[in-house]
Design a protein around this motif. Sequence first.
Motif, mmCIF file in Angstrom:
data_model
loop_
_atom_site.group_PDB
_atom_site.id
_atom_site.type_symbol
_atom_site.label_atom_id
_atom_site.label_comp_id
_atom_site.label_asym_id
_atom_site.label_seq_id
_atom_site.Cartn_x
_atom_site.Cartn_y
_atom_site.Cartn_z
ATOM 1 N N LEU A 145 -32.664 30.926 6.682
ATOM 2 C CA LEU A 145 -32.347 31.247 8.061
ATOM 3 C C LEU A 145 -30.795 31.862 8.118
ATOM 4 N N VAL A 146 -30.237 31.921 6.973
ATOM 5 C CA VAL A 146 -28.947 32.561 7.045
ATOM 6 C C VAL A 146 -28.985 33.645 6.328
ATOM 7 N N ALA A 147 -30.044 34.048 5.824
ATOM 8 C CA ALA A 147 -30.145 35.235 4.825
ATOM 9 C C ALA A 147 -29.680 36.467 5.667
ATOM 10 N N PRO A 148 -29.260 37.461 5.112
ATOM 11 C CA PRO A 148 -28.831 38.848 5.771
ATOM 12 C C PRO A 148 -29.974 39.152 6.879
ATOM 13 N N ALA A 149 -31.237 39.490 6.481
ATOM 14 C CA ALA A 149 -32.095 40.002 7.317
ATOM 15 C C ALA A 149 -32.203 38.994 8.753
ATOM 16 N N ALA A 208 -24.675 36.495 -4.702
ATOM 17 C CA ALA A 208 -23.602 37.105 -4.426
ATOM 18 C C ALA A 208 -24.110 38.283 -3.552
ATOM 19 N N ASP A 209 -25.066 39.036 -4.050
ATOM 20 C CA ASP A 209 -25.363 40.176 -3.096
ATOM 21 C C ASP A 209 -25.554 39.840 -1.586
ATOM 22 N N GLU A 210 -26.325 38.780 -1.210
ATOM 23 C CA GLU A 210 -26.440 38.582 -0.128
ATOM 24 C C GLU A 210 -25.127 38.187 0.704
ATOM 25 N N LEU A 260 -23.553 39.485 4.104
ATOM 26 C CA LEU A 260 -23.220 38.792 5.094
ATOM 27 C C LEU A 260 -21.590 39.217 5.626
ATOM 28 N N ARG A 261 -20.734 39.078 4.497
ATOM 29 C CA ARG A 261 -19.325 39.402 4.486
ATOM 30 C C ARG A 261 -19.083 40.892 5.351
#
Length: 579
Positions: free
Chosen positions: A287-291, A331-333, A337-338
């Motif tokens: 639910l907190v993935a970038p998409a 790390a890439d995700e 988000l950052r």
Amino acid sequence: MLRSHIFHVTTNTDQQRHPMATSDNYSDPQTLAQLRQQILADATLPEARRKAMASALNTVERALGQPLESLPADPTQLRPMLERVTPAMVRLSTGSWKNVRSLLGAVLRHANRNMLPQRFDIAPSPAWGELLGLVRGTRHLFHLGRFARYATQADIEPDEVNDAVLARYTQLLVTQSLGSAPLRCGRDTILSWNAARERFPQWPQQTLTVPDNRIRRSLDWGKYPATLQAEVEGWIAWLGGDLFLDRDFRPLKPLSLQSRKRYLSLYLGELVADGVNPATMTELAPLVAPAMAKRALSRVHRRQGDRTSLHLSAMAGVVLMIARHWAKLPADEIEKLRRLSKTLRPETQGLTPRNERRLALLMDPRQQELLINLPARLAERVRKGGRPTQHLARIMQTAVAVDVLLSAALRISNLAGLSIGKTLLVHHDGRMSIAIPADQVKNSVPLTADLPPTATALVREYIRLYRPLLGDASGPWLFPGAKPGTQKTTGALRDQISGAIAREYGLEMHPHLFRHFLAAMVLAANPGNDGLVTRALGHKRQDTTRSHYVGFQTQHALKHYDALIERRRTQSIISAGGR
């Protein structure tokens, strides 16, 4: 005669009385400026009426601070603008401002015959008249009276009333009237109908469905799967657990935990509103993935007019916190988000433009005097009102709230949560002081303040004579709620304070602005005294004060500089004259 908003059925007589209402001249005016031109050119109206309508439009222009050319001839767009205006803001009496709004409604209705009139002169049908006789003298007469006249105009008899009729009535209030709070008006009509049904056997026995008009941005936690609920509680416990848990930050305070959970609830609610089935939300990580974050946060961004805000930034920060520290996404995700969180962070320094404008008005010494004397003004009005009543008690409660804000510049949550004997201390020598522990303050800095004698005397009078009329007198809360044992909600107290200031002085001032007012007053006297402001407001760091009030510090520092230049010029002139 009762006032109401009713549905108007267009008749041939209406068209004869207002031939221009259906002519090309009145074809879909877009702005109030166009309507003003049409009204002035309408020979079917008496000249005095035309001038009164045009004058009312001029007053609306002044009240809203926008030219008529930019104001829409649409009640749904005008209503929220007008609701922010009080008679004092326009320097009119309450009756004069009501007359202006009534004339504005007449202007809109003259061009759109479906507009609900501000006043009506139709008598209720015999069946409706008989029912209204039952509720005469009760608080239900107002809503049922105007609904009865609406129904009479629309040829609806009492036994034909159902949910569909009330839905249509409410829709007309929303789309075709200038009446304030139309959804609440429709709901109150239904509540009055049901109350009359229970009280009077002669009343039609159909029960109407009471709508829930609350705007929900989140679901009840019970709507989500048990696995997600358990994980959220585990996350909250981990955020606020003991010092020896494995994490990259110190445990959060209770208020911070509540804030994080609330933002998560709002975030999940946006996903549901975007089409995600809550039954599929079984764990936090996906639910907190970038998409998913883009889906939810973009909805908030659009709703805010494609602007960033602290609210949106805080929600993005919670998502990033969960993804990084709890779900431990790749790390890439985390980096995506950052970057998203950084993009949504508003690039502002100091106060918001709106608060700067509001505070600038308070730099007028006359406005300062009015605000500072407001508690005494309200209290004196209450004392002259005679025997304490609930209405007078609420005015006195407002006076106390404003006086405490002026004295201690509390945040609204701490003000509403003042508890006698716990955070509001009464000393043996007659003094009163406020002592709020760190875990109840937003930035975890404990707050202590002695109330001045005038505020202490007002609080004592309020507690003794007026507080018992507003709630549970045996409870500890300085501002009790409607239910026994509860405190007044922050929203209700905020509206009460802001409404009183707007009515009395025409100023738009929310409770948090009292903190900015304190800072501005101190810095006006000494532009370099940001250290005192830091301590008074309980900021952890002095740079917080500087960043918030840099504009006022600069303004007042330049005033001191200008005064210095003027003194040097005067000295030079005197010196030159002496040679």
